[in-house]
Design an enzyme around this catalytic site. Structure first.
Site: not given
Length: 437
Positions: A53, A132, A134, A182, A189, A238, A309, A326, A328
């Site tokens: 349903d 990646e 976490e 982490e 992670e 990420h 980063r 990547e 992030r």
């Protein structure tokens, strides 16, 4: 080429002593749903005749058009190793179809397949994803609820739990690349090998299920909430993405600047162009925007770099087949199928329109003031879910990547979420104002 046939599944059920099969799918908000059947109903399910349903699932369909069919993807067959006792439980991930045999536009997995077809029309064969994710581990109280004091799991207990999670995942066929503590206390992670977009998204959903299940066995609660605690880093997911043409990585050019191809730069430019608009999908909760703030390693500025980063996009150092972009900003509350649909849609738009990204920003953006950021053209990601929803609805490329059914139901659910948050009176307000006024 499929890994399993219908006959293989029937044989494996007998060989593995499986008693129940969960037909699994993901709703628009990214929540896993199951229709569990006994093995006596297996052949019916394998013939795509198992109905459910649709009106019982938020954002799917109205009650008058509720009959929907589950089409199992046989290659997603897995037996859950942690369930013992009277027979085992296995899982098949399904696509959702309408009663007339057409794919259901509100199924996130089916929608991603639609965007992947657009990719194939441009000559690409694969869109690969290495996630990646976490998460935090909290102690449970005597009632089996996350502790009211938000006690984080002590280091040894958390690491024992994480080790067991890795063992269960490996037993289910995951190739684990890294597993570590982490930055924040109680934060972990686990990275697993990249795969094509559909399988990678299936793996993310399976991963979340395994993490939560094994954490419970250790007396812990695992949460993928982006920012459960003030003053420490939040949890991201990420997304490492790359386009392929056959066995060739379309992002690699040995003679190009940074050894990146024109396609890689176009794709990156598309991500930057549509970043404000896709943020509502990649960061889909009120809480997501508590993570996207300066000072905690989460990107809140739209820029790219091959070195540091702090921007939205980083180009990891690996080259060859591992050449990738990547992204992030994505957090683990995101529906992976929808996140991949908008990221791919944005990147493909960059390729189609031959967009050029701005210059790389190789200094710490967090250390730059607003004036300095403005001078080099760095814009901010939306600061609230409300602002992000506005950006999403005004971007034709992103609305097309979701399709009208998913877009309308997603926005409606998220506007309700924002309104509930906006009208609630929070403890912070009482602490600030109750005595002052």
């Amino acid at each position: 080429m499929s890994k399993y046939s219908k006959e293989d599944i029937i044989r494996l059920v007998k060989e593995e002593d499986v008693n129940f099969i969960r037909l699994q799918f993901t709703d628009i908000l990214g929540v896993i749903k199951n229709v569990e059947i006994p093995t006596s109903q297996l052949e019916k399910a394998l013939d795509n005749k198992m109905m459910f349903d649709g009106s019982s699932i938020d954002g799917f369909v109205r009650i008058e058009e509720s009959d929907m069919y589950l089409f199992p993807d046989l290659d997603t067959w897995v037996v859950f190793p942690w369930i013992t006792g009277k027979g085992k439980v296995a899982r098949l991930i399904c696509d959702i179809y309408n009663a007339d045999g057409t794919p259901f536009a509100g199924d996130p997995r089916t929608n991603l397949k639609r965007v992947l077809k657009e990719m194939e029309e441009l000559g690409f064969t694969h869109f690969n994803l290495g996630p990646e994710p976490e998460f935090f581990l909290f102690k449970l109280d005597e009632r089996g609820e996350p502790s009211g004091y938000f006690d984080l799991a002590p280091m040894d207990l958390g690491e024992n739990c994480r080790r067991d999670i890795v063992l269960e995942l490996e037993e289910m066929g995951f190739e684990i690349e890294a597993s570590h503590h982490e930055v924040a206390p109680g934060q972990h992670e686990i990275d697993f090998k990249y795969a094509d977009a559909i399988k990678a998204c299936d793996d993310i959903q399976t991963f979340k299920l395994v993490v939560k299940t094994i954490a419970r066995k250790h007396g812990l609660h695992a949460t993928f909430m982006p920012k459960p605690l003030f003053g420490v880093n939040g949890s991201g997911m990420h997304m490492n993405v790359s386009l392929f043409k056959g066995n060739e990585n379309a992002f690699l050019d040995e003679d190009g600047d940074l050894k990146l191809s024109k396609t890689a730069y176009q794709f990156m430019a598309g991500i930057i162009e549509h970043a404000k608009a896709f943020t509502a999908v990649t960061n889909p909760t009120v809480n997501s925007y508590k993570r996207l703030v300066p000072g905690y390693e989460a990107p809140c500025y739209i820029a790219w770099s091959g070195k540091n980063r702090s921007p939205l996009i980083r180009i990891p150092a690996s080259r060859g087949l591992s050449t990738r972009v990547e992204v992030r900003s994505v957090d683990p509350a995101a529906n992976p199928y929808l996140a991949m649909a908008v990221l791919l849609g944005a990147g493909l738009d960059g390729i189609k329109r031959d967009l050029t990204p701005p210059k790389a920003v190789d200094r710490n953006i967090y250390a730059m003031n607003r004036k300095e950021r403005k001078e080099v053209g760095i814009e901010d990601l939306p600061g609230t879910l409300y602002a992000a929803l506005d950006e999403l609805q005004n971007d034709e490329v992103m609305t097309k990547a979701l399709g009208s059914h998913i877009l309308n139901n997603f926005v409606e659910a998220k506007e309700i979420e924002w309104d509930m948050f906006r009208t609630s009176v929070h403890p912070w307000e009482r602490e600030q104002y109750l005595k002052m006024y």
